[in-house]
Design an enzyme around this catalytic site. Structure first.
Site, PDB file in Angstrom:
ATOM      1  N   GLY A   1     -52.768  33.580  32.478  1.00 46.20           N
ATOM      2  CA  GLY A   1     -52.703  34.384  33.714  1.00 46.20           C
ATOM      3  C   GLY A   1     -53.890  35.323  33.788  1.00 46.20           C
TER       4      GLY A   1
ATOM      5  N   ASP B   1     -49.969  25.257  34.129  1.00 48.52           N
ATOM      6  CA  ASP B   1     -48.773  26.081  34.330  1.00 48.52           C
ATOM      7  C   ASP B   1     -48.145  26.276  32.953  1.00 48.52           C
ATOM      8  OD1 ASP B   1     -46.176  26.935  34.709  1.00 48.52           O
ATOM      9  OD2 ASP B   1     -45.724  25.525  36.319  1.00 48.52           O
TER      10      ASP B   1
ATOM     11  N   TYR C   1     -35.793  38.885  34.298  1.00 50.81           N
ATOM     12  CA  TYR C   1     -37.065  39.409  33.770  1.00 50.81           C
ATOM     13  C   TYR C   1     -36.824  40.212  32.486  1.00 50.81           C
ATOM     14  CZ  TYR C   1     -41.637  41.823  34.221  1.00 50.81           C
ATOM     15  OH  TYR C   1     -42.896  42.332  34.026  1.00 50.81           O
TER      16      TYR C   1
ATOM     17  N   ALA D   1     -34.362  39.911  30.389  1.00 49.78           N
ATOM     18  CA  ALA D   1     -33.973  38.976  29.318  1.00 49.78           C
ATOM     19  C   ALA D   1     -35.198  38.257  28.760  1.00 49.78           C
ATOM     20  CB  ALA D   1     -32.964  37.958  29.860  1.00 49.78           C
TER      21      ALA D   1
HETATM   22  P1  NAP Z   1     -50.022  39.431  38.770  1.00 44.73           P
HETATM   23  O1  NAP Z   1     -51.012  40.395  39.307  1.00 44.73           O
HETATM   24  O2  NAP Z   1     -48.975  38.869  39.675  1.00 44.73           O
HETATM   25  O3  NAP Z   1     -50.817  38.228  38.054  1.00 44.73           O
HETATM   26  C1  NAP Z   1     -50.085  37.202  37.450  1.00 44.73           C
HETATM   27  C2  NAP Z   1     -51.030  36.273  36.734  1.00 44.73           C
HETATM   28  O4  NAP Z   1     -50.233  35.297  36.037  1.00 44.73           O
HETATM   29  C3  NAP Z   1     -51.951  35.504  37.647  1.00 44.73           C
HETATM   30  O5  NAP Z   1     -53.178  35.352  37.000  1.00 44.73           O
HETATM   31  C4  NAP Z   1     -51.252  34.159  37.801  1.00 44.73           C
HETATM   32  O6  NAP Z   1     -52.135  33.056  38.043  1.00 44.73           O
HETATM   33  C5  NAP Z   1     -50.646  34.003  36.421  1.00 44.73           C
HETATM   34  N1  NAP Z   1     -49.497  33.103  36.398  1.00 44.73           N
HETATM   35  C6  NAP Z   1     -48.325  33.217  37.065  1.00 44.73           C
HETATM   36  N2  NAP Z   1     -47.539  32.179  36.798  1.00 44.73           N
HETATM   37  C7  NAP Z   1     -48.236  31.378  35.944  1.00 44.73           C
HETATM   38  C8  NAP Z   1     -47.962  30.144  35.314  1.00 44.73           C
HETATM   39  N3  NAP Z   1     -46.802  29.506  35.520  1.00 44.73           N
HETATM   40  N4  NAP Z   1     -48.901  29.596  34.495  1.00 44.73           N
HETATM   41  C9  NAP Z   1     -50.097  30.221  34.299  1.00 44.73           C
HETATM   42  N5  NAP Z   1     -50.416  31.397  34.889  1.00 44.73           N
HETATM   43  C10 NAP Z   1     -49.487  31.966  35.689  1.00 44.73           C
HETATM   44  O7  NAP Z   1     -49.203  40.084  37.570  1.00 44.73           O
HETATM   45  P2  NAP Z   1     -49.550  41.326  36.608  1.00 44.73           P
HETATM   46  O8  NAP Z   1     -48.942  42.541  37.177  1.00 44.73           O
HETATM   47  O9  NAP Z   1     -50.980  41.323  36.248  1.00 44.73           O
HETATM   48  O10 NAP Z   1     -48.669  40.930  35.344  1.00 44.73           O
HETATM   49  C11 NAP Z   1     -49.218  40.373  34.160  1.00 44.73           C
HETATM   50  C12 NAP Z   1     -48.186  40.465  33.053  1.00 44.73           C
HETATM   51  O11 NAP Z   1     -47.842  41.840  32.847  1.00 44.73           O
HETATM   52  C13 NAP Z   1     -46.883  39.741  33.357  1.00 44.73           C
HETATM   53  O12 NAP Z   1     -46.394  39.138  32.187  1.00 44.73           O
HETATM   54  C14 NAP Z   1     -45.963  40.848  33.783  1.00 44.73           C
HETATM   55  O13 NAP Z   1     -44.607  40.511  33.577  1.00 44.73           O
HETATM   56  C15 NAP Z   1     -46.444  41.988  32.901  1.00 44.73           C
HETATM   57  N6  NAP Z   1     -46.097  43.312  33.387  1.00 44.73           N
HETATM   58  C16 NAP Z   1     -46.597  43.766  34.566  1.00 44.73           C
HETATM   59  C17 NAP Z   1     -46.238  45.033  34.994  1.00 44.73           C
HETATM   60  C18 NAP Z   1     -46.742  45.619  36.288  1.00 44.73           C
HETATM   61  O14 NAP Z   1     -46.260  46.713  36.667  1.00 44.73           O
HETATM   62  N7  NAP Z   1     -47.671  45.007  36.981  1.00 44.73           N
HETATM   63  C19 NAP Z   1     -45.375  45.827  34.223  1.00 44.73           C
HETATM   64  C20 NAP Z   1     -44.894  45.311  33.025  1.00 44.73           C
HETATM   65  C21 NAP Z   1     -45.270  44.060  32.603  1.00 44.73           C
HETATM   66  P3  NAP Z   1     -52.568  32.592  39.548  1.00 44.73           P
HETATM   67  O15 NAP Z   1     -53.617  33.579  39.996  1.00 44.73           O
HETATM   68  O16 NAP Z   1     -53.117  31.226  39.363  1.00 44.73           O
HETATM   69  O17 NAP Z   1     -51.328  32.659  40.378  1.00 44.73           O
END
Ligand code: NAP
Length: 241
Positions: A8, A59, A153, A155
């Site tokens: 990601g 994916d 989420y 879990a």
């Molecule tokens: P985001 O901006 O929505 O970006 C998600 C990224 O994951 C994108 O690069 C997307 O790729 C990729 N992705 C989604 N599904 C995928 C799959 N099936 N296979 C490969 N890549 C996939 O999310 P984010 O906020 O940066 O979150 C990143 C991580 O931090 C996640 O694990 C999230 O749970 C965790 N997190 C985030 C927050 C927050 O507040 N933002 C808080 C706690 C934890 P595409 O561009 O190709 O769609």
């Protein structure tokens, strides 16, 4: 050549991690699922920092595809090594358990938890061969305290925390460290529907965090400076619990 793989890596925290690791001198493998333009943009930014970069489209919840793309990469690049793995790919599909659709449960579990397994399963053999490595799993405050509306989420993230602690004990003797980073509210596409004004009052630091702040912590855990830290979950949440 030594590489860091960021799942990601095309947007949000993953993108910031790619940039930070490139600044620290790592060559970067950028995994993404669908957003090719965003992934290409990250590749360009990373390469401007003077390191090498390649895109790996798969994916993470698709075990066959993950295995095939990663194995192909190792076969075609026999002189390169995987030094760092950041399991970052994740999604949110919030709903109360009472109303949860099966697909909302399955998708979140399959990407966050299944993705961790599918990618790490291939990477760990390579790291054992290389006699060392760094694994950083991006989890969440939701996986520590549980968040209403996010049983799926919470879990998935709690499960990855358990896996982090177990795997750290399995591979410590191989000089591989495994840690988790647990962000609170971070400004990315994932949280664009959450009103910062409404929630910032709950956070002691009175603001959402940035992807770059999370990336600094990941950069530290991926570096030789963190050599005696393993099996830990490090929170980055502005003091919110
Ligand atoms: P985001 O901006 O929505 O970006 C998600 C990224 O994951 C994108 O690069 C997307 O790729 C990729 N992705 C989604 N599904 C995928 C799959 N099936 N296979 C490969 N890549 C996939 O999310 P984010 O906020 O940066 O979150 C990143 C991580 O931090 C996640 O694990 C999230 O749970 C965790 N997190 C985030 C927050 C927050 O507040 N933002 C808080 C706690 C934890 P595409 O561009 O190709 O769609």
């Amino acid at each position: 050549m030594k590489y860091a793989l960021v799942t990601g890596g095309s947007r949000g925290i993953g993108k910031a991690v790619c940039v930070q690791l490139a600044e620290l001198g790592h060559n970067i493998l950028i995994n993404y699922n669908s957003n090719e333009a965003a992934a290409e943009e990250v590749k360009k930014i990373v390469e401007e920092k003077g390191v090498k970069s390649q895109l790996l489209k798969f994916d993470v919840s698709d075990r066959k595809a993950t295995n095939s793309v990663m194995t192909d990469w190792f076969t075609s690049n026999p002189d390169d090594q995987l030094e760092v793995l950041v399991n970052n790919a994740g999604i949110r599909k919030d709903n109360l358990l009472l109303w949860m659709e099966d697909e909302q449960w399955d998708d979140v579990i399959n990407i966050s938890l299944g993705g961790f397994y599918n990618v790490t399963k291939v990477a760990i053999g390579e790291m054992i061969k290389n006699k060392g490595g760094r694994i950083v799993n991006i989890v969440s405050l939701s996986g520590i305290k549980g968040m209403p509306g996010q049983t799926n989420y919470s879990a998935a993230k709690a499960a990855v925390i358990g896996a982090t602690k177990a795997l750290a004990q399995e591979v410590g003797r191989r000089k591989i460290t495994v840690n988790a980073v647990a962000p609170g509210f971070i400004k990315t596409d994932m949280t664009e529907d959450i009103d910062e004004k409404q929630f910032k009052g709950l956070i002691p630091l009175k603001r959402f965090g940035t992807a770059e702040e999370v990336a600094q912590l990941v950069g530290f855990l991926a570096s030789p400076n963190s050599s005696y830290i393993t099996g830990e979950v490090i929170s980055i949440n502005g003091g919110l619990y």
